[in-house]
Design a protein around this motif. Structure first.
Motif, PDB file in Angstrom:
ATOM      1  N   LYS A 181     -45.740  15.204  28.158  1.00  0.00           N
ATOM      2  CA  LYS A 181     -45.452  14.474  26.915  1.00  0.00           C
ATOM      3  C   LYS A 181     -44.652  13.199  27.169  1.00  0.00           C
ATOM      4  O   LYS A 181     -44.564  12.359  26.289  1.00  0.00           O
ATOM      5  CB  LYS A 181     -44.770  15.385  25.897  1.00  0.00           C
ATOM      6  N   LYS A 182     -44.094  13.070  28.360  1.00  0.00           N
ATOM      7  CA  LYS A 182     -43.427  11.820  28.725  1.00  0.00           C
ATOM      8  C   LYS A 182     -44.412  10.650  28.636  1.00  0.00           C
ATOM      9  O   LYS A 182     -44.060   9.562  28.198  1.00  0.00           O
ATOM     10  CB  LYS A 182     -42.890  11.964  30.161  1.00  0.00           C
ATOM     11  N   ASP A 183     -45.650  10.885  29.054  1.00  0.00           N
ATOM     12  CA  ASP A 183     -46.624   9.797  29.119  1.00  0.00           C
ATOM     13  C   ASP A 183     -47.758   9.915  28.103  1.00  0.00           C
ATOM     14  O   ASP A 183     -48.538   8.983  27.957  1.00  0.00           O
ATOM     15  CB  ASP A 183     -47.244   9.727  30.517  1.00  0.00           C
ATOM     16  N   ASN A 205     -45.893  10.310  22.209  1.00  0.00           N
ATOM     17  CA  ASN A 205     -45.103  10.991  23.237  1.00  0.00           C
ATOM     18  C   ASN A 205     -44.366  12.223  22.732  1.00  0.00           C
ATOM     19  O   ASN A 205     -43.244  12.515  23.149  1.00  0.00           O
ATOM     20  CB  ASN A 205     -44.099  10.020  23.881  1.00  0.00           C
ATOM     21  N   THR A 235     -49.455  11.517  24.285  1.00  0.00           N
ATOM     22  CA  THR A 235     -49.294  12.130  22.971  1.00  0.00           C
ATOM     23  C   THR A 235     -50.192  13.359  22.961  1.00  0.00           C
ATOM     24  O   THR A 235     -51.374  13.263  23.312  1.00  0.00           O
ATOM     25  CB  THR A 235     -49.731  11.150  21.874  1.00  0.00           C
TER      26      THR A 235
END
Lengths: 259, 333
Positions: free
Chosen positions: A196-198, A30, A200
């Motif tokens: 990028k919350k969910d 993440n 990588t």
């Protein structure tokens, strides 16, 4: 911080010529990790080793390990297509399927996946993916038009949506903005920030400002001579790499003294 | 007439930028001569084609006038009473060619996909060359091989097998002669395979790597990659290849004449002997001198030319439609 993707002594060659060597890095979950370095330093090769795209070119060899979520993706029991499904990729040149409709482009990976999905579910994923890629508003009224009819920036966002639709947990981006205008670049950087919350994300870029803007971690790669394999010179948090790098080469590159 | 031809050629040539201006007179003369020669070469093809059609129409006029449309739908062919109908020949030509396509297209696409996508690099050139070599075998050799090897094999083994297992379908019923429509089709299929596979292989090999990687990065298997990336983009070229193969099959004379059986009949069974346009022309042309029989044969040639042209035109349109769509789409950045 433990790596979500960890490489151990990763090396790769094309037809006997070593392209990268000895790369050991830990890419955290993440976060956005940027790979920078001058042309020919093997950044793209490194990226393509992370989802087994490198081996598709005849005459390639890979050594070392890539551990993804605890499993070595090069282990004999791993299926390369499964790896690529879980670690999606966006390429330098936008490459939607030109004759396929926009919605079919997004659902292309889904239709490959095992198991039947209801039409409603597929439509839902298409909409969700296009919204994540910030393309929905521009195409929602022309989902049946061919993917090739979009502009370059839209095509690249379509490719991002296509990669997202198969629900990977890692997305690799190989200079995704190098063929795009500043406005399109802006949109894609915004998308990366949202994603990028969910997910990588690993992004290769030759644009240092872009690396500084979007990434949390940065790796600097360099091939000392033209014929030398590329190595990871320095790897760490982006603000450290850009403000007080440990290595002289990194500093020279960051400050624009070469490359 | 002559002067106007030259001046019209000059205007075309200067329009194309062949005629240079301002160079010294001798060089300009050389240029003009060169331009005239290449212009003549191109023009000769048009003249030749026009003369051919003109001559075919002129000489078949008696037959066209006498039989009209009946020529196309009648199955009678009676040189003694001078009544002619071409239906069995048209039937034999079209059915043998279509059957050949039916067998050759899957085979050729298989070859093309394997050679362009899957074969290891060291195998590509030799294997491709071997397939291309099939095109270099003279058709009379194919005919001989057909008579002595293929037809007996078909008659003793393949046709009884098909009749036993698929005899419910009328086309697989009837006595197994060996020599017949089926044998001719199989040889035609082999003869057109190099054409179709070579062109398909080329267009498939031209599909760019980033298109294939688009599918591969989504987790596509090799076959899925072909289906998703390669085939859609190669389709116009493949259609063109198939039509070229069909054109060759329609006109093939020697091998077909040796194998089709040369029996003027309309039989649903593909095992039965049949006849083709090219074969009847080859077989009977030596025996006729003048009159209605000759006119009838020449009208057959006209029909064959017409069928070939029509199919080519159709294919062009098909390729243009899918091709222009691809081009329109690719034109964008």
């Amino acid at each position: 911080m433990a790596g979500y993707i960890t490489t151990n002594n990763l090396g790769a060659s094309f037809g006997g010529v070593q392209a990268i060597e000895n790369i050991t890095v830990e890419i955290p979950a993440n976060k956005v990790t940027a790979i920078i370095g001058p042309s020919g330093c093997g950044k793209s090769t490194f990226l393509r080793c992370l989802n087994r795209m490198h081996e598709l070119v005849p005459g390639t060899k890979i050594s070392g390990e890539v551990i993804w979520d605890g499993r070595n993706i090069y282990a004999s029991e791993m299926d390369a297509t499964e790896v690529r499904r879980g670690i999606g990729m966006v390429f330098q040149k936008p490459n939607p399927f030109p004759l396929m409709s926009i919605e079919d482009n997004v659902s292309a990976g889904l239709r490959l996946a095992a198991g039947r999905m209801s039409k409603a579910r597929i439509a839902e994923i298409i909409e969700h993916s296009l919204k994540l890629a910030a393309l929905w508003d521009e195409v929602k009224n022309k989902l049946g038009r061919p993917g090739g009819s979009l502009s370059g920036g839209q095509q690249q966002r379509l490719c991002i949506a296509r990669a997202l639709a198969v629900q990977p947990d890692v997305i690799l981006m190989d200079e995704p903005c190098s063929a795009l205008d500043p406005a399109s670049t802006q949109k894609i950087e915004d998308t990366i920030d949202k994603l990028k919350k969910d997910y990588t994300i690993v992004i290769v870029t030759h644009n240092m400002q872009q690396a500084a803007r979007v990434s949390d971690f940065t790796g600097f790669m360099l091939a000392r001579e033209m014929s030398d394999p590329g190595r990871m010179i320095e790897y760490g948090p982006t603000n450290k790499i850009f403000t007080m790098p440990d290595r002289k080469e990194t500093e020279n590159y960051i400050t624009g003294r070469f490359g | 007439m002559k002067g106007s031809l030259i001046s019209s050629f000059k205007s075309i040539a200067s329009g194309m930028g062949i005629l240079s201006r301002g160079a010294n007179p001798l060089r300009r003369l050389g240029d003009s001569v060169f331009a005239f020669v290449v212009f003549l070469a191109a023009f000769a093809v048009i003249i030749l084609m026009a003369l051919m059609v003109y001559e075919l129409v002129r000489q078949s006029l008696p037959s066209i006038e006498q039989f009209g449309v009946r020529f196309l739908i009648s199955r009678e062919w009676d040189p003694i009473n001078n009544v002619y109908g071409a239906l069995p020949y048209i039937y034999g030509t079209i059915v043998s060619s279509l059957l050949a396509l039916l067998m050759s297209v899957p085979l050729s696409l298989g070859i093309a996909i394997f050679l362009s996508q899957f074969a290891p690099r060291w195998l590509r050139a030799p294997l491709g060359m071997l397939v291309d070599l099939l095109a270099a075998i003279p058709s009379v050799v194919y005919g001989l091989w057909g008579i002595f090897v293929l037809a007996p094999f078909l008659g003793k083994t393949v046709e009884p097998f098909l009749a036993d297992h698929l005899g419910g379908i009328p086309v697989f019923r009837g006595p197994a002669y060996g020599i017949g429509l089926f044998a001719a089709s199989v040889v035609l299929a082999i003869m057109i395979t190099p054409t179709i596979s070579a062109i398909s292989r080329e267009v498939m090999a031209n599909v760019s790597r980033d298109q294939k990687e688009a599918a591969q990065a989504l987790g596509a298997t090799p076959w899925e990659t072909v289906r998703m990336s390669v085939l859609p983009l190669a389709r116009p070229g493949i259609i063109g290849a198939v039509i070229l193969g069909l054109g060759r099959a329609l006109g093939e004379t020697m091998a077909v004449t040796m194998l089709i059986g040369n029996v003027r009949q309309l039989n649903v069974s593909i095992f039965a002997p049949a006849y083709s346009i090219a074969s009847v022309i080859a077989n009977e042309f030596a025996e006729v001198t003048e009159g209605p029989h000759m006119a009838a044969l020449i009208e057959m040639a006209l029909i064959l030319l017409f069928i070939t042209l029509l199919l080519n035109l159709l294919a062009r349109l098909l390729v243009q439609r899918t091709g222009s769509r691809a081009a329109r789409v690719k034109g964008r950045p």
